[in-house]
Design a protein around this motif. Structure first.
Motif, PDB file in Angstrom:
ATOM      1  N   GLU A 284      -6.173  -1.825   5.540  1.00  0.00           N
ATOM      2  CA  GLU A 284      -7.021  -2.506   6.109  1.00  0.00           C
ATOM      3  C   GLU A 284      -8.534  -2.630   6.022  1.00  0.00           C
ATOM      4  N   THR A 285      -9.068  -2.074   4.633  1.00  0.00           N
ATOM      5  CA  THR A 285     -10.242  -1.724   3.998  1.00  0.00           C
ATOM      6  C   THR A 285     -10.487  -3.531   2.564  1.00  0.00           C
ATOM      7  N   LYS A 286      -9.265  -3.584   2.395  1.00  0.00           N
ATOM      8  CA  LYS A 286      -8.903  -4.034   1.569  1.00  0.00           C
ATOM      9  C   LYS A 286      -9.816  -3.616   0.243  1.00  0.00           C
ATOM     10  N   GLU A 287      -9.882  -2.286   0.750  1.00  0.00           N
ATOM     11  CA  GLU A 287     -10.938  -1.414  -0.751  1.00  0.00           C
ATOM     12  C   GLU A 287      -9.011  -0.685  -1.919  1.00  0.00           C
ATOM     13  N   LEU A 288      -9.925  -1.057  -2.771  1.00  0.00           N
ATOM     14  CA  LEU A 288      -8.715  -0.343  -3.926  1.00  0.00           C
ATOM     15  C   LEU A 288      -8.898   1.589  -4.062  1.00  0.00           C
TER      16      LEU A 288
ATOM     17  N   PHE B  25      -9.495  -8.296 -12.537  1.00  0.00           N
ATOM     18  CA  PHE B  25      -9.028  -7.360 -13.039  1.00  0.00           C
ATOM     19  C   PHE B  25      -8.597  -6.121 -12.734  1.00  0.00           C
ATOM     20  N   THR B  26      -9.277  -5.254 -11.672  1.00  0.00           N
ATOM     21  CA  THR B  26      -8.690  -3.867 -11.270  1.00  0.00           C
ATOM     22  C   THR B  26      -7.796  -4.718  -9.992  1.00  0.00           C
ATOM     23  N   TYR B  27      -8.053  -5.432  -9.632  1.00  0.00           N
ATOM     24  CA  TYR B  27      -7.453  -5.725  -8.514  1.00  0.00           C
ATOM     25  C   TYR B  27      -5.847  -6.258  -8.574  1.00  0.00           C
ATOM     26  N   TYR B  28      -5.968  -6.715 -10.004  1.00  0.00           N
ATOM     27  CA  TYR B  28      -4.133  -7.438 -10.474  1.00  0.00           C
ATOM     28  C   TYR B  28      -3.766  -5.537 -11.485  1.00  0.00           C
TER      29      TYR B  28
ATOM     30  N   GLN C 189       1.332  -1.660  -0.018  1.00  0.00           N
ATOM     31  CA  GLN C 189      -0.384  -0.033  -0.006  1.00  0.00           C
ATOM     32  C   GLN C 189       1.028   1.321  -0.143  1.00  0.00           C
ATOM     33  N   GLN C 190       1.116   1.570   0.936  1.00  0.00           N
ATOM     34  CA  GLN C 190       1.314   3.787   0.974  1.00  0.00           C
ATOM     35  C   GLN C 190       3.176   3.734   1.153  1.00  0.00           C
TER      36      GLN C 190
END
Length: 543
Positions: A94-98, A193-196, A4-5
């Motif tokens: 934390e949220t597992k959001e993209l 796909f966006t997760y990839y 992530q960051q």
């Protein structure tokens, strides 16, 4: 693997844990803490002994992966690549959001789920001063497929398979509209796909610099990106130094320098930590009990939760495993809670399914339902199946020997006899690939934190045939394909849970054991790194 960051280091410490960049996420947390003024004196040993280091430097001890930084040719990295390069999107730990990273917003998707429209941020600079354009993205995604290091998922782009097999040099489904706008068209709907695009395989490279470096790309200091840190030095044997990029598109990082010290031996790393020579390093689980009792260290141990599952890989072509009652019995005979608390020193959670709670698609209904331990029921199932004289050899790598020996003991209690043979990691990989591995332990991770991709990458019928599993379930494949094609998150989750239950509770196609929790030690003053820690396992004291 949760990248992530920024500043992520972990993979090289243990090649079986999530390849997702821990160091990147950790440094991001440290940067946030520093920005808030929480890192005064950070990096110094203070009352823990040792010399005090510059508060703008973080020193990390890691085993040398002896591998290129090029994420498209190797997955063996402690996180330099993810700090030097950015991806189009990133996953919130934390949220597992993209979230958009190099984009102005997440891509818009057509109603049929095939066409993705992207807009890049304007003025994003690479470390050589050149600006990011849509052509760099086109080059990167084409190169991912051409290098074939990790084509799965990316080959869903129209024309992707032709690039993989060498019959095309350009991606048919990638259209550059202008410097900041491009469109990607898929062969079929693919909800992951966006997760990839958040995986380090898809780190965006500058086309001009990458092509100019040729085969040297990723070696020495021949590696640049548009990430928060640039590669200052790399002797490939003892040390790598990253420095903050002044023109980073999200603002210059607060931590000025990252020093990575290559220290292969776990005991030596811990001695360096105690001497104040490094600020952070992973703690081998074999040493965990020792340092839990060490007054200087015990309050500095924290845990990183990768997207990983340790499981027994059983070769379903082996006659012994043909009857599902035998497979169920072997699962019932394992006391997962006891194993995690003793052999793994608490650095693991007992499985309630295959997908851990760190991933999308986790079944909350089974959250507190650890896979059943019932040796008496196991004995009855074995008797019903006529399998009362099982003798097998489990082949494992050295890193998995202790857990396999514990399972050997549990199985002895129900009349199943196995011998444990430790083999070289190279031979193990070769044996798994050619289908000759009968029984072993595997720790399998995902970069995307998407549960259906985690399972499917190993157990979909076309994948399992390449991994000495040979699991072949039309019901599992159908549930997986339905989850991948779903545009409704609820439908995707329902099919993911269905696939997990089919694999683990109906077919017993594999036997999940635990979800690893990787311990590391953290110098006082870097408590911002705790942002990545599972609250159930957090042990580091507050600053």
């Amino acid at each position: 693997m949760a990248s992530q960051q920024k500043v992520v280091l972990a993979h090289a410490l243990n090649s079986s844990i999530s390849r997702r960049s821990f160091l990147r996420g950790a440094l991001g947390a440290a940067v946030a803490a520093a920005s808030a003024g929480a890192l005064a004196g950070c990096g110094g040993a203070g009352d823990e002994g040792g010399a005090t280091s510059d508060q703008n430097v973080i020193r990390f001890g890691v085993a040398n992966p002896k591998a290129s930084f090029d994420t498209q040719t190797t997955s063996n990295s402690w996180g330099a690549s993810e700090n030097i390069c950015d991806t189009l999107v990133e996953l919130d730990p934390e949220t597992k959001e993209l979230k958009p990273l190099l984009l102005t917003q997440l891509p818009t998707v057509s109603p049929d789920g095939l066409t993705y429209d992207f807009e890049l941020k304007s003025g994003v600079k690479f470390h050589d001063g050149s600006e990011l354009t849509a052509k760099d993205v086109q080059f990167t995604l084409t190169r991912v497929l051409a290098k074939q290091a990790e084509a799965d998922g990316y080959d869903k782009i129209k024309g992707g398979k032709a690039v993989v097999d060498g019959t095309a040099k350009e991606l048919e489904g990638f259209e550059v509209k202008d410097d900041t706008h491009f469109t990607v068209t898929l062969e079929e709907p693919f909800s992951s796909f966006t997760y990839y695009l958040a995986q380090f395989y898809a780190s965006i490279y500058p086309q001009k610099a990458c092509e100019a470096a040729g085969d040297d790309w990723g070696n020495g200091t021949n590696f640049i990106g548009c990430g928060p840190y640039k590669l200052e030095s790399n002797d490939e044997n003892t040390e790598v130094v990253l420095t903050a990029f002044e023109d980073y598109h999200n603002g210059k990082p607060a931590i000025e320098k990252v020093e990575v010290h290559y220290i292969d031996d776990g005991n030596t790393r811990m001695m360096n930590y105690k001497n104040g020579d490094i600020d952070i390093c992973f703690l081998d689980t074999s040493l965990l009990d020792q340092y839990k009792a060490d007054d200087e260290v015990k309050d500095r141990i924290v845990y990183y939760t990768p997207a990983a599952t340790q499981f027994l890989n059983i070769n379903l072509n082996e006659p012994t495993f043909k009857d599902p009652r035998v497979r169920e019995a072997l699962s019932l005979a394992i006391n997962r809670k006891e194993l995690c608390e003793t052999v793994l020193s608490g650095a693991a959670k007992p499985c309630s399914g295959f997908i851990p709670d760190s991933e999308t698609g986790f079944d909350e209904a089974n959250k507190d339902k650890v896979l059943e331990y019932d040796p008496e029921k196991a004995k009855k199932l074995l008797e019903e199946a006529g399998a009362t004289n099982i003798n097998l050899t489990a082949q494992v790598r050295a890193q998995d020997q202790n857990v396999m020996v514990a399972i050997q003991h549990y199985w002895e209690q129900v009349g199943v006899h196995i011998s444990v043979e430790v083999i070289d990691a190279g031979l193990w990989r070769e044996s798994r690939a050619n289908g000759s591995l009968v029984l072993s332990l595997v720790t399998w991770s995902t970069l995307s934190f998407v549960g259906i991709e985690h399972m499917g990458s190993y157990f979909r019928s076309d994948k399992a045939s390449q991994k000495s599993s040979f699991y072949n379930s039309p019901e599992f494949d159908a549930a997986m394909d339905a989850a991948r094609a779903a545009t409704d998150p609820a439908e995707q989750k329902a099919n993911t849970i269905k696939a997990d239950n089919q694999l683990v509770r109906k077919d017993f196609g594999t036997i999940p054991v635990d979800w690893p929790q990787n311990p590391y030690v953290l110098r006082e003053g870097f408590e911002g790194l705790q942002l990545l820690v599972d609250p159930h396992f957090k042990t580091a004291k507050k600053a």
